[in-house]
Design a protein around this motif. Structure first.
Motif, PDB file in Angstrom:
ATOM      1  N   ALA B 120       0.923  -1.344  -0.105  1.00 52.35           N
ATOM      2  CA  ALA B 120       0.065  -0.045  -0.209  1.00 52.35           C
ATOM      3  C   ALA B 120       0.790   1.187  -0.203  1.00 52.35           C
ATOM      4  N   ALA B 123       2.377   1.525  -3.394  1.00 55.32           N
ATOM      5  CA  ALA B 123       1.300   2.022  -4.507  1.00 55.32           C
ATOM      6  C   ALA B 123       0.906   3.521  -4.423  1.00 55.32           C
ATOM      7  N   TYR B 124       0.784   4.205  -3.022  1.00 53.82           N
ATOM      8  CA  TYR B 124       0.747   5.486  -2.909  1.00 53.82           C
ATOM      9  C   TYR B 124       1.744   6.331  -2.996  1.00 53.82           C
ATOM     10  N   LEU B 178      -5.400  -6.707  -8.448  1.00 59.31           N
ATOM     11  CA  LEU B 178      -6.429  -6.029  -7.887  1.00 59.31           C
ATOM     12  C   LEU B 178      -7.678  -5.846  -8.798  1.00 59.31           C
ATOM     13  N   GLY B 179      -7.710  -6.013 -10.029  1.00 60.30           N
ATOM     14  CA  GLY B 179      -8.892  -5.961 -10.750  1.00 60.30           C
ATOM     15  C   GLY B 179      -9.178  -4.641 -10.956  1.00 60.30           C
ATOM     16  N   ILE B 180      -8.280  -3.732 -11.213  1.00 59.72           N
ATOM     17  CA  ILE B 180      -8.440  -2.310 -11.684  1.00 59.72           C
ATOM     18  C   ILE B 180      -7.534  -2.032 -12.683  1.00 59.72           C
ATOM     19  N   GLU B 185      -7.269   4.389  -9.645  1.00 59.96           N
ATOM     20  CA  GLU B 185      -8.617   3.768  -9.054  1.00 59.96           C
ATOM     21  C   GLU B 185      -8.400   3.124  -7.469  1.00 59.96           C
ATOM     22  N   LEU B 186      -7.157   3.474  -7.125  1.00 58.79           N
ATOM     23  CA  LEU B 186      -6.975   3.209  -5.735  1.00 58.79           C
ATOM     24  C   LEU B 186      -7.843   4.124  -4.796  1.00 58.79           C
ATOM     25  N   PRO B 187      -8.558   3.548  -3.716  1.00 60.52           N
ATOM     26  CA  PRO B 187      -9.251   4.413  -3.205  1.00 60.52           C
ATOM     27  C   PRO B 187      -8.429   5.799  -2.317  1.00 60.52           C
ATOM     28  N   ILE B 189      -6.773   8.130  -0.096  1.00 63.14           N
ATOM     29  CA  ILE B 189      -6.683   8.063   1.692  1.00 63.14           C
ATOM     30  C   ILE B 189      -6.498   9.517   2.181  1.00 63.14           C
TER      31      ILE B 189
END
Lengths: 284, 206, 206
Positions: B120, B123-124, B178-180, B185-187, B189
């Motif tokens: 995570a 990713a961010y 992740l299927g995105i 498309e990450l939520p 934060i």
């Protein structure tokens, strides 16, 4: 249940009236003189400045946490423990910053930008945000693990049309890659590298071991590491003993399990050049 | 990579491509989709079938509808999904259990909590170095990073020109897992993070 | 391997299966057909979807017609063909040239790090099964093994007499790439790996 000696420490036994609430929150709880509730809540309060970090007894929290951990097992224990370490380290930093307004740990420029405590709060929040979003990652990964995409080998007739493989590895590169591939992957362990332990050379330690062994009839491993305080050096000496044994340069005997390990120099022909490649498996 | 021959043979000018599913363009796209084993982006797909990107986009959209049963034919046992920056055929989700039973095999090893959190952060925060990740996670992340690399979920992007520290980022494979379709498309934060974050990463707090 | 749950959920009795393409049975068959690598026989397919063989045979026949454009929808870019006693999806032959151009136009392939490491494990451990490789690599290696097979770098040697698991080994093509005549010429890697491999992989030596 946590085998806690003190009933006030044991979260779920403490107040039966709260049992229903607590049942939905299986996580770690703390009972301090000035706080009683889920650990998470403690962090929330601190992060909202509703509680003064300097008022929190970190040692009391730690004691409780160790008792709590004893009741867990396996992965859960590991995850909880690692989370606690993160948070405890942050709490500690916060305390230091709280006690020492110009904490020595804090970079002067950073202080100029932000009050040190805010910085630490922010760090805690940041960590928690990533922790929370990791649940989303977990959900998505699990959901997608169940999906099946088409991934079918090309028909022979099409396969022949594919461009040649670009291959640049020598046979030695390939062997090096094999070593890498066989190296154990993720091991459950508490990382210590961030403590900046100095790197220890197995070869240097082996040279010391060789020197000691050749100068005497027999020596125990205990004597071999006598006076060494650095765990890394003890480990490196032990590994070099194993490596030398592989080269048939020494013999060892141990009369009983966990008993004294006696080492003897046993090399018929020994070249110090061997030292240069000793422990090459550990390089990287 | 436009393929004139196919274009001619197919004979579907732009004028007919609004009724895309009925034209050979849809067939050509299906043929390519059937043989790929990675998602294929629209541009690459357009090049492969020798048609303009807008027409391909429209045809892909109508194939999605068609497979989902909103076309002339029945709903299909497969579906066309956009993941990891491209399009790819998947067995329809309803049948996942059936296929799992059929192919058997062990469930892939789950990532540990530590690996998930590290993933995570990367990713961010990408591009991000190992020590930056470690300072957010407050623990050593070396072995976790190795696991993520070995699984192809992250990759080495470049080495810092000054320190030589390797910067890591996520891969298209992660998006697929992740299927995105994109890292966007990450939520979201907490916006709080960005305020303090920069100070942290570069600070000498650790 | 009949899956009662699916059967119940789908709820397609034999009575309705004459209009097979519209029923979930066709969907289930399509889902299985989409993910298989090798042609699948009717009996195995019937077992996989939990339906009687005659119904499956009929549904497969109607799917063939459907894909060929004799059903409700358009002709498909793929077709269902019976090869060597089994059924499998193929890109429609009309598009062979298109696919040849697409496949041939791809950049010279390089193996990923994951593929190379898996290849190295197979080279040193052969004969070795996929699950053994997966446990050494600590990741699922199915797609990588597929790539290596497709590249002709590894081959299926034999099936384990007890478990039926396929054992893989490397090919002469790999020897040629490496410039050696025999797999024996691979440089030895630490004897620790062979002697203590098990303890090492699972041990706490790190």
């Amino acid at each position: 249940m946590a085998p806690s000696p003190d009933p006030t420490v044991s979260p779920d036994d403490a107040s039966p009236a709260d049992a229903s609430v607590e049942a939905s929150d299986p996580g770690f709880r703390v009972s301090l003189s000035n706080f009683d509730g889920p650990f998470d809540l403690l962090l929330t309060l601190i992060s909202k400045h509703e509680m003064d970090i300097t008022e929190v007894s970190l040692s009391a929290v730690t004691n409780e946490f160790i008792a709590y951990l004893a009741a867990l097992d396996g992965d859960e224990e590991l995850d909880q423990a690692s989370e606690f370490l993160v948070v405890a380290a942050t709490l500690l930093d916060m305390k230091v910053a709280g006690l020492l307004p110009q904490g020595e740990l804090v970079d002067a420029e950073a202080v100029a930008l932000l009050e040190a405590r805010d910085l630490l709060f922010a760090r805690l929040l940041q960590y928690r945000a990533f922790k929370e979003v990791s649940a989303w990652f977990s959900r998505c990964l699990q959901r997608e693990d169940r999906r099946h995409a088409r991934a079918v080998r090309l028909d022979e007739k099409h396969r022949r049309k594919t461009p040649e493989l670009a291959w640049s590895l020598s046979v030695d590169d390939f062997a090096a890659l094999a070593l890498l591939a066989f190296a154990p992957k993720e091991m459950p362990h508490v990382g210590l590298d961030h403590l900046h332990a100095p790197l220890v050379s197995i070869r240097e330690q082996a040279a010391i071991v060789v020197t000691i062994l050749r100068g005497t009839e027999a020596v125990s491993f205990r004597e071999l590491v006598a006076g060494v305080t650095e765990p890394g050096i003890v480990v490196a000496r032990f590994i070099s003993v194993l490596e030398l044994y592989r080269h048939a340069a020494l013999s060892f005997e141990q009369l009983e399990p966990l008993g004294e390990l006696t080492l003897r120099w046993a090399a018929d022909s020994w070249s110090d050049e061997t030292l240069a490649t000793l422990g090459a498996d550990y390089d990287r | 990579m436009t393929d004139d021959r196919t274009e001619t043979a197919a004979g579907d000018g732009p004028a007919t491509e609004t009724a895309a599913v009925e034209t050979p363009l849809a067939e050509r796209i299906e043929a390519i989709l059937l043989i790929i084993d990675e998602p294929i982006g629209l541009v690459a797909l357009a090049a492969a079938v020798g048609a303009p990107v807008p027409a391909v986009r429209q045809t892909v959209a109508s194939l999605v509808d068609d497979y989902d049963g909103r076309g002339a034919g029945p709903r299909r046992g497969f579906e066309l999904r956009e993941v990891g920056g491209g399009w790819r055929l998947y067995a329809r989700e309803d049948h996942d259990d059936l296929i799992a039973d059929f192919v058997g095999g062990q469930a892939p090893a789950r990532l540990s909590q530590a690996a998930l959190e590290t993933l995570a952060v990367i990713a961010y925060k990408q591009p991000v170095t190992r020590s930056q990740v470690a300072s957010i996670r407050a623990v050593n992340v070396d072995s976790v990073v190795r696991t993520l690399l070995a699984r192809g979920l992250i990759t080495e992007l470049f080495a810092d020109s000054e320190t030589g520290a390797i910067n890591y980022g996520t891969t298209d494979a992660l998006l697929q897992h992740l299927g995105i379709n994109s890292i966007d498309e990450l939520p979201p934060i907490s916006p709080l993070l960005d305020d303090g974050a920069d100070g942290f990463d570069e600070g000498a707090l650790r």
